[in-house]
Design an enzyme around this catalytic site. Structure first.
Site, PDB file in Angstrom:
ATOM      1  N   CYS A 199       0.869  -1.180   0.000  1.00  0.00           N
ATOM      2  CA  CYS A 199       0.000   0.000   0.000  1.00  0.00           C
ATOM      3  C   CYS A 199       0.903   1.226   0.000  1.00  0.00           C
ATOM      4  CB  CYS A 199      -0.895  -0.031   1.231  1.00  0.00           C
ATOM      5  SG  CYS A 199      -2.108   1.290   1.308  1.00  0.00           S
ATOM      6  N   CYS A 246      28.626 -20.981 -11.945  1.00  0.00           N
ATOM      7  CA  CYS A 246      27.669 -20.586 -10.920  1.00  0.00           C
ATOM      8  C   CYS A 246      27.182 -19.157 -11.170  1.00  0.00           C
ATOM      9  CB  CYS A 246      28.318 -20.688  -9.546  1.00  0.00           C
ATOM     10  SG  CYS A 246      27.264 -20.110  -8.209  1.00  0.00           S
TER      11      CYS A 246
END
Length: 300
Positions: free
Chosen positions: A126, A151
């Site tokens: 909000c 990785c």
């Protein structure tokens, strides 16, 4: 399912981040600095449906994408997701709610609520309209690149430091299973590779510069492994989004071969990029450590 097009709307306009905080009006200070709340149904973004990105009013950091905005009838703009790493949650002074602030500058945005059931994500940010600015999608000058070089933690770490890079996201690509998990990819049966998707500002850098960096932050001569990590998911591969990107990659590989490097990097057209789990994003930054199998070696 997230697509490359969606990504272009997700991690945006980092070039708008200003070196100094913006001078705020008295009304803006009341909300952004003093943690006030604008009156419901009065904010300019409450009933606003344009496509683009919402950025912090104070520092310009991208916070929310228009695709994650929904109408909760609460009187303030509502979002069920944020741009990863852009919004910080802190306990509110009232001891009951959770405040949300800009992770970059600390500007007060509003509050976040869970479990209300408005959307499948079960989350409602909000946000005060006055805490944000809106950047239309058509004003962006951005492109994407997808690189796999061992990785994804290490590749992400170095790519994020490159000038002109707006955002880097770790994920999986090149396999045959939809929305694979990290565990499935590590088993080596899905065909996916650990990769990063790089969003960059084309007015500040270009694809060739980033591709050169890719070849210099991992060893393109190592087949199906990178350092101590072994497995097909660690293969070196570039997933191109256009014929132009493919041509650049081919040119750089040839240059490296002329220099004596036995490059094993594969090239393939980009397919669906599956975003990795949250704990893989910004891994080394969050841990405060350095990559263990990646480093910079000048090759061009």
């Amino acid at each position: 399912m997230r697509t490359i097009i969606l990504f272009l709307m997700l991690f945006l306009v980092n070039y708008m981040i200003m070196a100094q905080k913006k001078e705020l009006t008295a009304d803006e200070k009341q909300v952004i600095i003093h943690k006030g709340t604008e009156r419901p149904f009065t904010g300019k973004y409450y009933d606003f449906k344009a496509k683009g990105t919402y950025v912090c009013k104070q520092c310009g950091t991208p916070l929310y994408r228009s695709e994650d905005k929904f109408d909760s009838q609460c009187g303030w703009p509502s979002f069920d997701d944020e741009i990863p790493g852009a919004v910080k949650r802190v306990p509110d002074a009232d001891g009951r709610r959770t405040e949300i602030v800009c992770a970059h500058c600390g500007a007060h945005l509003g509050h976040v609520f869970m479990g209300e059931g408005f959307t499948p994500k079960n989350t409602r940010h909000c946000v005060n309209s006055i805490s944000m600015e809106f950047v239309p999608a058509e004003e962006l000058k951005i492109d994407t690149a997808i690189f796999a070089g061992g990785c994804f933690w290490g590749v992400e770490y170095y790519m994020k430091k490159a000038p002109g890079v707006l955002a880097v996201e770790s994920g999986y690509i090149g396999g045959k299973v939809e929305d694979p998990s990290y565990e499935e990819v590590c088993e080596g049966n899905t065909g996916h590779v650990e990769a990063v998707r790089v969003l960059f500002d084309t007015s500040k850098t270009d694809y060739e510069t980033l591709a050169k960096l890719f070849f210099e932050i991992h060893d393109p001569t190592q087949k199906d492994h990178q350092g101590p990590d072994y497995g097909e998911q660690y293969r070196s591969e570039i997933f191109y989004n256009s014929p132009e990107q493919k041509a650049v990659a081919e040119k750089l590989i040839q240059e490296l071969k002329v220099k004596g490097y036995a490059v094993v990097t594969r090239l393939a057209p980009a397919t669906t990029f599956w975003v990795a789990e949250d704990y893989h994003q910004n891994y080394y930054t969050r841990k405060g450590t350095l990559p263990y199998c990646h480093g910079y070696t000048r090759r061009f």
